[in-house]
Design an enzyme around this catalytic site. Structure first.
Site, PDB file in Angstrom:
ATOM      1  N   TYR A   1       0.807  -1.218   0.000  1.00 34.00           N
ATOM      2  CA  TYR A   1       0.000   0.000   0.000  1.00 34.00           C
ATOM      3  C   TYR A   1       0.842   1.271   0.000  1.00 34.00           C
ATOM      4  CZ  TYR A   1      -4.569  -2.119   0.721  1.00 34.00           C
ATOM      5  OH  TYR A   1      -5.725  -2.805   0.556  1.00 34.00           O
TER       6      TYR A   1
ATOM      7  N   LYS B   1       3.307 -14.630   5.098  1.00 36.58           N
ATOM      8  CA  LYS B   1       3.600 -15.602   4.037  1.00 36.58           C
ATOM      9  C   LYS B   1       5.126 -15.702   3.941  1.00 36.58           C
ATOM     10  CE  LYS B   1       2.214 -18.057   0.367  1.00 36.58           C
ATOM     11  NZ  LYS B   1       1.303 -19.186   0.377  1.00 36.58           N
TER      12      LYS B   1
ATOM     13  N   ASP C   1      -2.639 -18.128   3.679  1.00 39.18           N
ATOM     14  CA  ASP C   1      -3.605 -18.974   2.961  1.00 39.18           C
ATOM     15  C   ASP C   1      -4.257 -19.967   3.913  1.00 39.18           C
ATOM     16  OD1 ASP C   1      -0.953 -19.720   3.030  1.00 39.18           O
ATOM     17  OD2 ASP C   1      -0.992 -20.874   1.184  1.00 39.18           O
TER      18      ASP C   1
ATOM     19  N   ASP D   1      -6.193  -6.213   5.000  1.00 39.39           N
ATOM     20  CA  ASP D   1      -7.337  -5.716   4.245  1.00 39.39           C
ATOM     21  C   ASP D   1      -8.226  -6.887   3.818  1.00 39.39           C
ATOM     22  OD1 ASP D   1      -8.865  -3.802   2.934  1.00 39.39           O
ATOM     23  OD2 ASP D   1      -7.837  -4.138   1.033  1.00 39.39           O
TER      24      ASP D   1
END
Ligand code: NAD
Length: 361
Positions: free
Chosen positions: A124, A191, A224, A248
């Site tokens: 972002y 991740k 995930d 988000d």
């Protein structure tokens, strides 16, 4: 006590839900000195920006704002006013509670999650290189020189940057929140198996910070897997702390667990200022129709009351909204089994119903 608060109606459906929320907040008996400031798509023609400077100046004075959503024009090179506001005021923590209330149509019961999203960096940060530009070519050359990886010249590039300082303060925020609110566990989401350096740094920092809070459990999940776990057994989770983009996405997923965006509140908090706003956007197709649900913004108002130290008013407003939900008579279309349900009411009727409940509490 009179609380000075900057009130930003925003655009699209923002002004309607802001008005509904202002009315219920005033009905709690708390005294507000609203400083109403305009931001949004209609400001573009007048000032050439969706976020005029006086909005920021006002928040710097009052320290607290309640904000309706603001549309981000697509594909015209405009950056989001929402992202700009968070960056300029260094509102580094985005707090998004997801809680089931009795009467909401949801596949789940007893969900009470707190999503703590880092608000200032990650993908972002706006470091982007457009296809076909000299800057992109320079980037492609630098990447080839430093990594040996040759990117295709028809690429575009967005850079993900994660810093130790921003990771440390957001994880600390999550633990402090957990401690102050009697929460049992913090889960860091990442991740790092793939993004070993950026997410790896976030995770390593989270582990370090966790050592300062032996009274609160700590664990981590790969993003995930986290998505699947939240769908299968959300009740196992408590406070989640995430870098910006995962935060988000997971907060919208969590809004889906509890009955939708119409009831999902948010707060953007920094060391000096705080801006309270619903998770959802401006839903422009419903603007000026007295149609959308004001409850997400009202619940954001509950968070604001707590921030202002008005705990009793916050509890009463939360109770009044939950009574309206349980009663099921004064609900907008999104909380009905079908969106075209003829018994659905409008934005202002929901405010009337909440005010009626408040008058008896
Ligand atoms: P959106 O949240 O406006 O709408 C998504 C879906 O949810 C739509 O079907 C909409 O009708 C529904 N919805 C949203 N709010 C609702 C409410 N209160 N009651 C009932 N239904 C509701 O998302 P979008 O369409 O992706 O975005 C529209 C605009 O809002 C975009 O310009 C986007 O950039 C902006 N946006 C702003 C903010 C913010 O101001 N913080 C946040 C997200 C999106």
């Amino acid at each position: 006590m009179l609380h000075a608060v900057t009130l930003i109606p925003g655009d699209g459906t923002g002004p309607e839900i802001t008005e509904a929320t202002r009315r219920v907040l005033e009905a709690t008996g708390v005294q507000f000195d609203w400083d109403i400031r305009q931001a949004g798509i209609e400001m573009l023609a007048k000032y050439g920006t969706v976020l005029p400077d006086d909005v920021l100046d006002s928040i710097k004075q009052t320290k607290v704002a309640l904000k309706g959503p603001i549309t981000t024009p697509v594909g015209k090179g405009f950056r989001s006013a929402n992202v700009a506001l968070r960056k300029k005021l260094d509102l580094y923590a985005n707090l998004r509670p997801a809680k089931t209330y009795k009467g909401l149509r949801s596949r789940y019961e007893h969900i009470d999650l707190i999503i703590v999203r880092e608000n200032t960096e990650d993908l972002y940060a706006g470091i982007e290189f457009q296809r076909g530009t000299p800057e992109l070519e320079e980037m492609i050359e630098t990447i080839a020189r430093t990594t040996g990886i040759h990117l295709s010249h028809d690429s575009a590039i967005s850079i993900k940057c994660i810093s130790e300082q921003a990771s440390r303060r957001i994880v600390k925020f999550a633990f402090e929140y957990a401690r102050c609110h009697g929460r049992r566990k913090v889960t860091a989401v990442h991740k790092s198996n793939i993004m070993k350096f950026s997410d790896g740094l976030f995770l390593a920092t989270a582990h370090e910070v966790a050592k300062e809070y032996p009274d609160i459990q700590f664990e981590d999940r790969i993003v995930d897997n986290m998505c699947m776990q939240l769908v299968q057994k959300p009740e196992l989770y408590d406070v989640l702390v995430l870098p910006n983009l995962y935060g988000d996405i997971i907060s919208d997923l969590s809004a889906g667990l509890i009955g939708g965006l119409g009831v999902a509140p948010g707060a953007n908090i920094g060391s000096q200022y705080a801006v309270f706003e619903p998770v959802h956007g401006s839903a422009p197709k419903y603007a000026k129709q007295n149609k959308v649900n004001p409850m997400a913004m009202m619940f954001s108002g509950v968070l604001m009351l707590r921030h202002l130290g008005e705990e009793d008013a916050a509890n009463r407003l939360e109770q009044a909204i939950s009574q309206v939900i349980v009663e099921g008579k004064w609900l907008t279309y999104d909380l009905k089994p079908r969106p075209d349900d003829p018994t659905a009411v409008g934005t202002s009727q929901v405010a009337d119903a909440v005010i009626e409940k408040l008058s008896k509490l």
